[in-house]
Design a protein around this motif. Structure first.
Motif, short mmCIF file in Angstrom:
data_model
loop_
_atom_site.label_atom_id
_atom_site.label_comp_id
_atom_site.label_asym_id
_atom_site.label_seq_id
_atom_site.Cartn_x
_atom_site.Cartn_y
_atom_site.Cartn_z
N LEU A 16 0.89 -1.16 0.00
CA LEU A 16 0.00 0.00 0.00
C LEU A 16 0.92 1.21 0.00
CD1 LEU A 16 -2.68 -1.06 2.65
CD2 LEU A 16 -2.54 -1.65 0.22
N ARG A 17 0.81 2.05 -1.03
CA ARG A 17 1.77 3.12 -1.22
C ARG A 17 1.10 4.40 -1.71
NH1 ARG A 17 1.64 3.95 -6.44
NH2 ARG A 17 1.45 2.22 -7.89
N ARG A 18 1.87 5.45 -1.68
CA ARG A 18 1.43 6.77 -2.12
C ARG A 18 1.04 6.74 -3.60
NH1 ARG A 18 3.64 12.05 -3.75
NH2 ARG A 18 2.90 13.56 -2.22
N PRO A 19 -0.08 7.35 -3.98
CA PRO A 19 -0.43 7.43 -5.40
C PRO A 19 0.56 8.30 -6.15
CG PRO A 19 -2.30 8.03 -4.00
CD PRO A 19 -1.11 7.94 -3.12
N THR A 20 0.85 7.92 -7.39
CA THR A 20 1.74 8.71 -8.25
C THR A 20 1.07 8.90 -9.61
OG1 THR A 20 2.89 6.85 -9.30
CG2 THR A 20 3.75 7.61 -7.15
N GLN A 70 -4.74 8.32 1.66
CA GLN A 70 -5.16 7.51 0.52
C GLN A 70 -3.94 6.80 -0.05
OE1 GLN A 70 -8.40 7.22 -0.63
NE2 GLN A 70 -8.95 8.40 1.16
N LEU A 71 -4.08 5.50 -0.28
CA LEU A 71 -2.96 4.69 -0.77
C LEU A 71 -3.40 3.82 -1.94
CD1 LEU A 71 -1.72 3.52 2.74
CD2 LEU A 71 -0.75 5.36 1.34
N VAL A 72 -2.48 3.56 -2.83
CA VAL A 72 -2.71 2.64 -3.94
C VAL A 72 -2.47 1.22 -3.43
CG1 VAL A 72 -1.77 1.85 -6.16
CG2 VAL A 72 -2.20 4.27 -5.76
N GLN A 84 -7.37 1.16 -4.79
CA GLN A 84 -7.02 2.21 -3.85
C GLN A 84 -7.76 1.97 -2.54
OE1 GLN A 84 -6.91 6.22 -5.38
NE2 GLN A 84 -7.67 7.02 -3.45
N ILE A 85 -7.13 2.37 -1.44
CA ILE A 85 -7.74 2.25 -0.12
C ILE A 85 -7.41 3.51 0.67
CG2 ILE A 85 -5.72 1.03 0.85
CD1 ILE A 85 -7.86 -0.67 2.44
N GLY A 86 -8.32 3.90 1.52
CA GLY A 86 -8.09 5.10 2.31
C GLY A 86 -8.63 4.97 3.72
N LEU A 87 -8.06 5.75 4.59
CA LEU A 87 -8.51 5.89 5.96
C LEU A 87 -8.90 7.35 6.12
CD1 LEU A 87 -8.61 4.34 8.77
CD2 LEU A 87 -6.49 5.57 9.27
N MET A 88 -10.19 7.62 6.29
CA MET A 88 -10.70 8.99 6.35
C MET A 88 -11.11 9.32 7.78
SD MET A 88 -10.28 9.95 3.28
CE MET A 88 -11.18 11.47 3.14
N GLY A 98 -12.30 3.05 3.35
CA GLY A 98 -13.00 2.88 2.08
C GLY A 98 -12.00 2.42 1.04
N TYR A 99 -12.48 1.74 0.02
CA TYR A 99 -11.58 1.17 -0.97
C TYR A 99 -12.34 0.90 -2.26
CZ TYR A 99 -14.04 -2.77 0.95
OH TYR A 99 -15.04 -3.60 1.38
#
Length: 187
Positions: A16-20, A70-72, A84-88, A98-99
């Motif tokens: 799980l990494r930073r979007p680019t 937000q991570l890829v 993609q997955i995120g923690l809001m 959410g993903y």
């Protein structure tokens, strides 16, 4: 509660990494799914280059603004981005996960594994006592994903979220330290 930079998380065969900007093809693929575009800010197909760049920039801005991270989701063995997955952040002690998964990469367990990796990481965030997920009652795959990642089903909340401008009921799941089982028993 949130880190200063997007983390890189590894586990369950995922990164799980930073979007680019290299994730433009993933964003475009997600834009072909009407459900993804109805519940996220992914631009619907056919998205322009400017819309895709703006989407990726929004993902980075969420951490800077304190909204979340937000991570890829990347398959560790192939190196391919699959979702993609995120923690809001909802409030000082509560965050929602959410993903979405690329329509061409579904039914391979990516969502459930990513939810597990991100929610395990979130257990160590200071002050965060509750991680939650809301799933539409018809979405059996998402219910399996969050349930398999240790989330407990709490019940159905009427008109909980807006989807495509309409209020929708949602099944609420939570992952709270010290709570296990489908009925939320303390353990």
């Amino acid at each position: 509660m949130l880190p200063e930079r997007e983390p890189t998380l590894r586990g369950q065969g995922l990164v799980l990494r930073r979007p680019t900007h290299d994730d433009a093809a993933l964003v475009r693929a997600a834009g072909t799914d009407a459900y993804i575009t109805s519940v996220t800010t992914v631009p619907p197909a056919p998205a322009t280059d400017a819309e895709v760049v703006a989407y990726i920039a929004r993902q980075h801005s969420r951490l800077r603004s304190g909204q979340g991270v937000q991570l890829v989701i990347e398959d560790e063995s192939s190196g391919g981005a699959v979702g993609q997955i995120g923690l809001m952040v909802k409030d000082a002690h509560r965050a929602a996960i959410g993903y979405w998964v690329d329509p061409g990469a579904r039914r391979r367990g990516y969502a459930g594994r990513a939810v597990r990796v991100l929610s395990d990481w979130a257990l160590d965030l200071p002050g965060l006592h509750r991680r939650e997920a809301s799933v539409e009652p018809w979405n059996d795959a998402s219910m399996r994903a969050v349930g398999g990642a240790g989330f407990v089903r709490e019940g159905v909340a009427a008109n909980w979220e807006m989807v495509s401008g309409q209020p929708r009921d949602m099944v609420i799941y939570a992952r709270v330290p010290g709570v296990r089982g489908d009925l939320g028993t303390r353990g």
